[in-house]
Design a protein around this motif. Structure first.
Motif, PDB file in Angstrom:
ATOM      1  N   ILE A  32       0.851  -1.188   0.000  1.00 51.92           N
ATOM      2  CA  ILE A  32       0.000   0.000   0.000  1.00 51.92           C
ATOM      3  C   ILE A  32       0.883   1.231   0.000  1.00 51.92           C
ATOM      4  N   GLN A  33       0.437   2.236  -0.712  1.00 52.02           N
ATOM      5  CA  GLN A  33       1.153   3.495  -0.760  1.00 52.02           C
ATOM      6  C   GLN A  33       0.254   4.600  -0.211  1.00 52.02           C
ATOM      7  N   TRP A  34       0.897   5.644   0.317  1.00 52.94           N
ATOM      8  CA  TRP A  34       0.182   6.828   0.777  1.00 52.94           C
ATOM      9  C   TRP A  34       0.707   8.048   0.033  1.00 52.94           C
ATOM     10  N   TYR A  35      -0.223   8.905  -0.383  1.00 50.26           N
ATOM     11  CA  TYR A  35       0.110  10.138  -1.090  1.00 50.26           C
ATOM     12  C   TYR A  35      -0.589  11.298  -0.402  1.00 50.26           C
ATOM     13  N   LYS A  36       0.005  12.494  -0.571  1.00 50.92           N
ATOM     14  CA  LYS A  36      -0.616  13.721  -0.082  1.00 50.92           C
ATOM     15  C   LYS A  36      -0.806  14.665  -1.259  1.00 50.92           C
ATOM     16  N   PHE A  45       4.042  11.370  -3.368  1.00 55.62           N
ATOM     17  CA  PHE A  45       4.273  10.116  -2.653  1.00 55.62           C
ATOM     18  C   PHE A  45       4.809  10.391  -1.252  1.00 55.62           C
ATOM     19  N   LEU A  46       4.227   9.672  -0.273  1.00 53.93           N
ATOM     20  CA  LEU A  46       4.710   9.767   1.100  1.00 53.93           C
ATOM     21  C   LEU A  46       5.498   8.520   1.495  1.00 53.93           C
TER      22      LEU A  46
ATOM     23  N   ALA B 103       7.712  -4.931  -4.694  1.00 55.58           N
ATOM     24  CA  ALA B 103       8.185  -3.587  -5.012  1.00 55.58           C
ATOM     25  C   ALA B 103       7.291  -2.924  -6.038  1.00 55.58           C
ATOM     26  N   LEU B 104       6.719  -1.834  -5.658  1.00 51.78           N
ATOM     27  CA  LEU B 104       5.976  -0.999  -6.587  1.00 51.78           C
ATOM     28  C   LEU B 104       6.516   0.393  -6.381  1.00 51.78           C
ATOM     29  N   TYR B 105       7.229   0.906  -7.339  1.00 45.67           N
ATOM     30  CA  TYR B 105       7.901   2.164  -7.125  1.00 45.67           C
ATOM     31  C   TYR B 105       6.926   3.320  -7.034  1.00 45.67           C
ATOM     32  N   GLU B 106       7.359   4.358  -6.355  1.00 42.06           N
ATOM     33  CA  GLU B 106       6.515   5.524  -6.188  1.00 42.06           C
ATOM     34  C   GLU B 106       6.247   6.160  -7.529  1.00 42.06           C
ATOM     35  N   GLN B 107       5.072   6.748  -7.637  1.00 42.05           N
ATOM     36  CA  GLN B 107       4.690   7.444  -8.849  1.00 42.05           C
ATOM     37  C   GLN B 107       4.961   8.929  -8.670  1.00 42.05           C
TER      38      GLN B 107
END
Lengths: 113, 118
Positions: A32-36, A45-46, B103-107
């Motif tokens: 999971i990724q978090w963005y602001k 990207f955070l 791994a999933l790189y940041e966008q």
């Protein structure tokens, strides 16, 4: 299909108060990724969480990934006016068509000085 | 610091007209994404490229939208004909290609093109 829900949709706090947003997936996630996104800006990207139960900190921000890898949270301690914006989680599924990144609708944070 | 470039920043067009958006990703980023973001909502993936190939266009309304990345570098998103419901922010993002499950790189997102259809 895979869905990612975020709550609350909006949060209004006084500067100095804490803030938490929660992200829940209908399926198990690989990461999971978090963005602001600041008002009028683009997502930035955070952090990315990959491991079950993972906790990561960035100054006043604490990110958690649930043990079942189906939920995540972002906690901000002692909010500041610079924290204003919308916080998005984006989860990646584990297999097949679910491996795309699915974005939540975001939590908009307003901070009163 | 390298950035994703998009143009134009703003576009106003009448319904039934054609409109095109351009994106130049960060050098070396093989993966390119086009998103549509309606005010108050999260980004919705329209199309994803890996080099010049389309990886995912399942959410692209193919009757009116098209996207290309002919040389695997910059990309164009076209709408023809535009409809009132297409008014939104169109965001381009790029990243290094994903590696396996973990791994999933940041966008990295560009500033976006704000489209208004009248």
């Amino acid at each position: 299909g895979q869905q990612v829900m975020q709550i609350p949709q909006y949060q209004h706090v006084q500067e100095g108060e804490d803030f938490t947003t929660y992200c829940n997936s209908s399926t198990t996630l690989s990461n999971i990724q978090w963005y602001k996104q600041r008002p009028g800006g683009h997502p930035v990207f955070l952090i990315q969480l990959v491991k079950s139960g993972e906790v990561k900190k960035q100054k006043r921000l604490t990110f958690q990934f649930g043990e079942a890898k189906k939920n995540s949270s972002l906690h901000i301690t002692a909010t500041q006016t610079t924290d204003v914006g919308t916080y998005f989680c984006a989860g990646r599924g584990r297999a097949g068509n679910n491996r795309k990144l699915i974005w939540g609708l975001g939590t908009s944070l307003a901070v009163n000085p | 610091e390298a950035e994703v470039a998009q143009s134009p920043r703003y576009k106003i067009t009448e319904k039934s007209q054609a409109v095109a958006f351009w994106c130049d990703p960060i050098s070396g980023h093989a993966t390119l994404y086009w998103y549509r973001q309606i005010l108050g909502q999260g980004p919705e993936l329209l199309v994803q490229f890996q080099d010049e190939s389309v990886v995912d266009d399942s959410q692209l309304p193919k009757d009116r939208f098209s996207a290309e990345r002919l040389k695997g570098v910059d990309s164009t998103l076209k709408i023809q004909p535009a409809e009132l419901g297409d008014s939104a922010m169109y965001l381009c993002a790029s990243s290094l290609p994903p590696v396996g499950l973990a791994a999933l790189y940041e966008q990295y997102f560009g500033p976006g093109t704000r489209l208004t259809v009248t």
